[in-house]
Design a protein around this motif. Structure first.
Motif, PDB file in Angstrom:
ATOM      1  N   ALA A 288       0.859  -1.194   0.000  1.00 44.55           N
ATOM      2  CA  ALA A 288       0.000   0.000   0.000  1.00 44.55           C
ATOM      3  C   ALA A 288       0.891   1.238   0.000  1.00 44.55           C
ATOM      4  CB  ALA A 288      -0.924  -0.009   1.209  1.00 44.55           C
ATOM      5  N   PRO A 289       1.527   1.559  -1.135  1.00 44.95           N
ATOM      6  CA  PRO A 289       2.480   2.676  -1.168  1.00 44.95           C
ATOM      7  C   PRO A 289       1.766   4.032  -1.097  1.00 44.95           C
ATOM      8  CG  PRO A 289       2.166   1.819  -3.375  1.00 44.95           C
ATOM      9  CD  PRO A 289       1.397   0.911  -2.445  1.00 44.95           C
ATOM     10  N   THR A 290       2.420   5.013  -0.484  1.00 41.54           N
ATOM     11  CA  THR A 290       1.934   6.389  -0.467  1.00 41.54           C
ATOM     12  C   THR A 290       2.876   7.253  -1.288  1.00 41.54           C
ATOM     13  OG1 THR A 290       0.944   6.133   1.733  1.00 41.54           O
ATOM     14  CG2 THR A 290       1.371   8.377   0.988  1.00 41.54           C
ATOM     15  N   PHE A 291       2.321   7.980  -2.272  1.00 43.77           N
ATOM     16  CA  PHE A 291       3.102   8.854  -3.136  1.00 43.77           C
ATOM     17  C   PHE A 291       2.796  10.309  -2.772  1.00 43.77           C
ATOM     18  CE2 PHE A 291       2.358   4.967  -5.516  1.00 43.77           C
ATOM     19  CZ  PHE A 291       3.613   4.670  -6.033  1.00 43.77           C
ATOM     20  N   ALA A 422      -3.035   2.176  -3.560  1.00 48.62           N
ATOM     21  CA  ALA A 422      -2.050   3.259  -3.577  1.00 48.62           C
ATOM     22  C   ALA A 422      -2.716   4.555  -3.134  1.00 48.62           C
ATOM     23  CB  ALA A 422      -1.476   3.422  -4.975  1.00 48.62           C
ATOM     24  N   VAL A 423      -1.968   5.377  -2.409  1.00 55.49           N
ATOM     25  CA  VAL A 423      -2.430   6.706  -1.995  1.00 55.49           C
ATOM     26  C   VAL A 423      -1.556   7.744  -2.683  1.00 55.49           C
ATOM     27  CG1 VAL A 423      -2.722   8.325  -0.071  1.00 55.49           C
ATOM     28  CG2 VAL A 423      -3.257   5.901   0.254  1.00 55.49           C
ATOM     29  N   VAL A 424      -2.209   8.752  -3.285  1.00 57.63           N
ATOM     30  CA  VAL A 424      -1.473   9.852  -3.913  1.00 57.63           C
ATOM     31  C   VAL A 424      -1.851  11.143  -3.201  1.00 57.63           C
ATOM     32  CG1 VAL A 424      -1.077  11.190  -6.009  1.00 57.63           C
ATOM     33  CG2 VAL A 424      -1.362   8.710  -6.161  1.00 57.63           C
ATOM     34  N   LEU A 425      -0.877  11.789  -2.592  1.00 64.34           N
ATOM     35  CA  LEU A 425      -1.067  13.078  -1.942  1.00 64.34           C
ATOM     36  C   LEU A 425      -0.500  14.136  -2.871  1.00 64.34           C
ATOM     37  CD1 LEU A 425       0.279  12.074   1.616  1.00 64.34           C
ATOM     38  CD2 LEU A 425      -2.091  11.960   0.800  1.00 64.34           C
ATOM     39  N   ARG A 437       8.238  13.289   5.550  1.00 62.08           N
ATOM     40  CA  ARG A 437       8.138  11.835   5.364  1.00 62.08           C
ATOM     41  C   ARG A 437       8.664  11.431   3.996  1.00 62.08           C
ATOM     42  NH1 ARG A 437       2.288  12.003   7.996  1.00 62.08           N
ATOM     43  NH2 ARG A 437       2.853  11.614  10.170  1.00 62.08           N
ATOM     44  N   ALA A 438       8.418  12.272   2.980  1.00 59.87           N
ATOM     45  CA  ALA A 438       8.936  11.971   1.649  1.00 59.87           C
ATOM     46  C   ALA A 438      10.463  12.069   1.636  1.00 59.87           C
ATOM     47  CB  ALA A 438       8.332  12.931   0.625  1.00 59.87           C
ATOM     48  N   LYS A 439      10.997  13.047   2.363  1.00 58.53           N
ATOM     49  CA  LYS A 439      12.450  13.232   2.413  1.00 58.53           C
ATOM     50  C   LYS A 439      13.138  12.040   3.088  1.00 58.53           C
ATOM     51  CE  LYS A 439      13.526  17.575   1.024  1.00 58.53           C
ATOM     52  NZ  LYS A 439      14.623  17.908   0.087  1.00 58.53           N
ATOM     53  N   THR A 440      12.452  11.428   4.062  1.00 55.09           N
ATOM     54  CA  THR A 440      13.057  10.298   4.784  1.00 55.09           C
ATOM     55  C   THR A 440      12.713   8.949   4.149  1.00 55.09           C
ATOM     56  OG1 THR A 440      11.162  10.270   6.299  1.00 55.09           O
ATOM     57  CG2 THR A 440      13.107  11.501   6.999  1.00 55.09           C
ATOM     58  N   GLY A 441      11.947   8.980   3.029  1.00 53.19           N
ATOM     59  CA  GLY A 441      11.657   7.735   2.311  1.00 53.19           C
ATOM     60  C   GLY A 441      10.394   7.023   2.744  1.00 53.19           C
ATOM     61  N   ASN A 442       9.641   7.582   3.704  1.00 52.72           N
ATOM     62  CA  ASN A 442       8.384   6.933   4.090  1.00 52.72           C
ATOM     63  C   ASN A 442       7.318   7.075   2.997  1.00 52.72           C
ATOM     64  OD1 ASN A 442       9.244   6.076   6.643  1.00 52.72           O
ATOM     65  ND2 ASN A 442       8.892   8.110   7.503  1.00 52.72           N
ATOM     66  N   TYR A 443       7.372   8.174   2.251  1.00 52.47           N
ATOM     67  CA  TYR A 443       6.530   8.355   1.075  1.00 52.47           C
ATOM     68  C   TYR A 443       7.423   8.349  -0.160  1.00 52.47           C
ATOM     69  CZ  TYR A 443       2.856  10.262   4.220  1.00 52.47           C
ATOM     70  OH  TYR A 443       1.924  10.443   5.210  1.00 52.47           O
ATOM     71  N   HIS A 444       6.853   7.987  -1.314  1.00 50.59           N
ATOM     72  CA  HIS A 444       7.587   8.061  -2.584  1.00 50.59           C
ATOM     73  C   HIS A 444       7.377   9.462  -3.162  1.00 50.59           C
ATOM     74  CE1 HIS A 444       8.076   3.670  -2.517  1.00 50.59           C
ATOM     75  NE2 HIS A 444       6.815   3.623  -2.122  1.00 50.59           N
ATOM     76  N   LEU A 445       8.439  10.217  -3.347  1.00 50.44           N
ATOM     77  CA  LEU A 445       8.346  11.590  -3.832  1.00 50.44           C
ATOM     78  C   LEU A 445       8.347  11.630  -5.354  1.00 50.44           C
ATOM     79  CD1 LEU A 445       8.289  14.626  -3.182  1.00 50.44           C
ATOM     80  CD2 LEU A 445      10.800  14.585  -3.177  1.00 50.44           C
TER      81      LEU A 445
END
Length: 802
Positions: A288-291, A422-425, A437-445
């Motif tokens: 369940a990736p978050t982008f 998938a979640v897209v923010l 979170r994106a900078k630390t890799g928890n989200y895909h930037l």
């Protein structure tokens, strides 16, 4: 006998766990989890609504003899297993009543109404019975509760044991039904009838030909009249002669029936292609990736969303898209409907209860594959979710301010885990928490750095308003901005003007004694609204006539200070009488459909200037807008809230992006009394990275999110001493039970200490990792509910501290 676990509709902590009920023989094997039921509850056995959350044997919260279910309210469950599991997580995560979470997921029409009925149980004076009850055995107490004589008699009868009070649960859910007609004869029979009808009976002939072509289908009478041009009398005649029959059929109430044709996919640029490819892979992945899609305004984020939604549908899954404001829904729905047609449902608070109920039923019956809506649409019962999109993810409106105090982003991630979706923010200015979170890799930037029209972002001019009164006199407009608006009018181009404050004047003050007219219910000044000729409180809705004299000293030296959208509109009409202005704020969009109506009018160039509050700052796409003016960038800058700088930067960046979205170049003016403030300067430069770095430094020093989590405890009471006493008791209770690095701020009164005659006190807790905190807060929630006048709330991750 079969037993079921029921959450009853009595919002106290004692009922926050299921009660066990017996299923009577007549309902055996008919009750399923997720159904609404009517059950007896309490010593008086009053009937209340409840939700079946489980079937079979489970530990009972009640140790006495088990009671039986009274009735079922549904033939099929209104909540599926996912929603039941989500409601339990939500109650625990947000410190809310489970029943409140269950109701949050359903349209208003599925929330039961309780009637208080007086029933005759023993004989008494027939004349009195006739006057009170007529020929009925029960009386609705609401019909007589304002009649002192009738209430006096009923109280005496109750004490004498002649009548009793019962509670009846009334289901409000009603399907809309319309009259439809259907042909009763076959083709040949109508052919024979046509031969017998007089040649001058043209209406009858048309009716018979129409019925002949219907076959077995049922057609709403209104549609049949539109198709044939025939009168009601002709259809009535046809019914009398047996040519047709009428019946009632269900008709779904569908908002936004009209769509501006198809929305065709455009050619993607390299950045968009990379983003779509990554999201497609995420949809098909078993995780369940978050982008986080960070794209400058006008970079084509919506097209990425649409392509990703198409990929989910092609994969046999469904898609859900959230937008932060009702104002954005019309434009977004037009695009999504243009791409996916009638497979799209809409959910937001601007719909009528009937429309919302019918859209929810379309979703539940799996008649749609895509849902677009505001915050509460996150609970749309879509099966097989493949994608959840949250547009403008930084917006505070995704956080619910009343119980249950959920954030749509967190609910989206829970649902994504449940469905492996998938979640897209998406945002041009992501929230600091999401970007960290994106900078630390928890989200895909994923990034979109260029506008799709290849135009640069519009240049931003900061106007120092401290100099303006000396050179141009008192005005809401600097000379530079006013000249720019006039230039756009001359060229037939459009402008957007933002002022995040509605009304005419912020407050009224007497120049002789200094008295400020305040709301009697809240610690806030009343705002002048010239259109309605009254003073309004924007917190509780209190209204008062505009005073001619000072209520304190009777002086006539009353002056109005500050400004709002209404005052700016008046000034525009004075300075630019030829300009056509649309004002868009809470006052002008109260009526149903006004958001869409005003935006459509502006889009069709029926106005030159769109003036409004923050609802016009984001997501809107008008090709002819070449000028954006921010009349006062300082309104939210110095509020006592650690997110004030972030909100101001977001607002300025978002509204700046409304200009120059097509072939014409744009320009932006930001008026401020703080031109040297780092937020204003970085917004002018459009430098999100620099703002992120500066703001994160401040957050780290002050120990605020995303470095620390926060939770706010708040109590409210009509008596200030009572509220203060409880909040200090809470502070003492917290001492010694929290982790050493956990920080407790307060107790303090809220920034606006009294609202709606309730005094508010609060404690803010900042923590990184505190294993004991959740259990402690849950215990406090159980303990503090004895005083009915006391309101106690726990708000995890609060968006506002004011």
């Amino acid at each position: 006998m079969q037993t079921v676990q029921v959450i009853v509709d009595v919002p106290t902590m004692q009922t926050n766990r299921p009660y066990t009920y017996l299923v009577p023989e007549r309902l055996t094997n008919q009750v399923e989890a997720g159904m609404r039921v009517i059950v007896p509850f309490g010593r008086g056995h009053r009937e209340v609504q409840g939700f079946v959350v489980a079937t079979g044997q489970t530990e009972s919260a009640y140790q006495g003899a088990l009671k039986e279910l009274t009735a079922l309210m549904d033939l099929t469950p209104v909540l599926n297993p996912e929603m039941l599991a989500l409601s339990k997580w939500l109650a625990d995560h947000t410190y809310a009543f489970w029943i409140s979470c269950l109701y949050t997921m359903l349209p208003n029409l599925l929330k039961a109404k309780t009637k208080r009925l007086v029933r005759v149980i023993d004989e008494f004076d027939p004349q009195l019975q006739q006057s009170l009850f007529g020929e009925a055995a029960t009386l609705d107490l609401a019909q007589v509760q304002t009649d002192p004589a009738a209430m006096h008699e009923l109280v005496k009868l109750k004490r004498a044991g002649k009548v009793q009070i019962e509670y009846a649960v009334e289901d409000q859910a009603r399907a809309k039904q319309v009259t439809a007609l259907q042909a009763t004869l076959d083709f040949e029979a109508y052919e024979e009838l046509l031969a017998t009808v007089p040649k001058n009976a043209k209406a009858q002939q048309r009716l018979l030909v129409y019925l002949q072509g219907l076959g077995e289908q049922k057609v709403p009478l209104k549609a049949a009249r539109q198709q044939t041009g025939l009168s009601l009398a002709t259809f009535r005649l046809g019914e009398q002669r047996g040519w047709l029959k009428k019946s009632l059929v269900e008709q779904l109430r569908t908002p936004m029936r009209q769509t501006k044709g198809a929305d065709r996919p455009v050619t993607l640029n390299a950045e968009q292609t990379a983003a779509v490819t990554a999201i497609q892979a995420g949809i098909q992945a078993p995780t369940a990736p978050t982008f986080l899609l960070k794209g400058v305004t006008g970079s084509g984020k919506t097209e990425v969303y649409l392509r990703a939604m198409a990929a989910a549908l092609a994969n046999g899954q469904t898609a859900l898209m959230l937008v932060p404001e009702i104002a954005l829904t019309p434009q977004m729905v037009q695009r999504v409907r243009g791409r996916f047609g009638q497979q799209v449902a809409i959910l937001h608070s601007g719909l009528s209860n009937g429309e919302r109920y019918d859209e929810w039923r379309r979703i539940q019956r799996q008649k749609v594959q895509v849902v677009v809506g505001t915050r509460s649409a996150i609970f749309a019962p879509l099966p097989k979710l493949g994608l959840i999109v949250i547009d403008e993810e930084h917006e505070n409106s995704y956080k619910q301010e009343d119980a249950p105090r959920y954030h749509a982003r967190e609910v989206a991630k829970w649902r994504a885990q449940y469905h492996h979706a998938a979640v897209v923010l998406g945002s041009a200015t992501p929230s600091l928490e999401s970007y960290a979170r994106a900078k630390t890799g928890n989200y895909h930037l994923l990034t979109l750095t260029h506008r799709v029209n290849q135009q640069p972002l519009p240049p931003v001019t900061v106007v120092d308003m401290r100099q303006e009164p000396r050179q141009g006199g008192e005005s809401n407009f600097s000379r530079a901005l006013l000249a720019a608006v006039q230039a756009r009018l001359a060229k037939g181009e459009q402008s957007i003007l933002l002022l995040n404050r509605r009304g005419f004047s912020s407050f009224m003050m007497c120049r002789d004694c200094g008295y400020v007219l305040k709301c009697p219910n809240c610690d806030i000044s009343l705002t002048l609204h010239l259109a309605t000729q009254n003073m309004k409180c924007h917190y509780c809705g209190f209204e008062a006539p505009v005073p001619q004299r000072c209520p304190h000293c009777a002086s006539r030296q009353i002056r109005y200070y500050g400004t709002g959208t209404e005052k700016v509109e008046a000034e525009l009409k004075h300075r630019l009488p030829a300009a056509r202005v649309i004002r868009m704020d809470v006052d002008t969009t109260r009526r149903k459909g006004q958001h869409a109506k005003l935006l459509q009018a502006f889009g069709q160039h029926q106005a030159d200037i769109l003036l409004g509050t923050q609802m016009i700052a984001k997501g809107l796409d008008f090709p002819n807008v070449t000028l954006v003016g921010v009349l006062n960038a300082d309104t939210g800058l110095d509020l006592p809230d650690f997110r004030a700088g972030e909100r101001t930067f977001d607002l300025l960046a978002q509204v700046s992006g409304r200009a120059g979205r097509a072939d014409k170049a744009g320009q932006v003016f930001i008026q401020t009394y703080n031109p040297d403030n780092y937020v204003i300067q970085l917004a002018q430069a459009g430098n999100y990275e620099a703002f992120f770095g500066a703001e994160m430094q401040l957050r780290k020093q002050a120990q605020y999110p995303p470095y620390f989590y926060t939770v706010r405890l708040m109590v409210a009471h009509p008596e200030e001493k009572a509220a203060a006493k409880v909040i200090h008791q809470l502070a003492r209770r917290l001492q010694g039970h929290l982790a050493p690095e956990t920080v407790v701020l307060g107790p303090t009164p809220r920034a606006i200490a009294r609202i709606k005659n309730q005094y508010y006190y609060q404690i803010v807790i900042k923590y990184r990792h505190d294993p004991a905190l959740h259990q402690l807060l849950t215990e406090l929630q159980h303990e503090i509910q004895r005083d009915r006048q006391l309101h106690f709330a726990i708000d995890p991750d609060p968006q506002y501290f004011m």
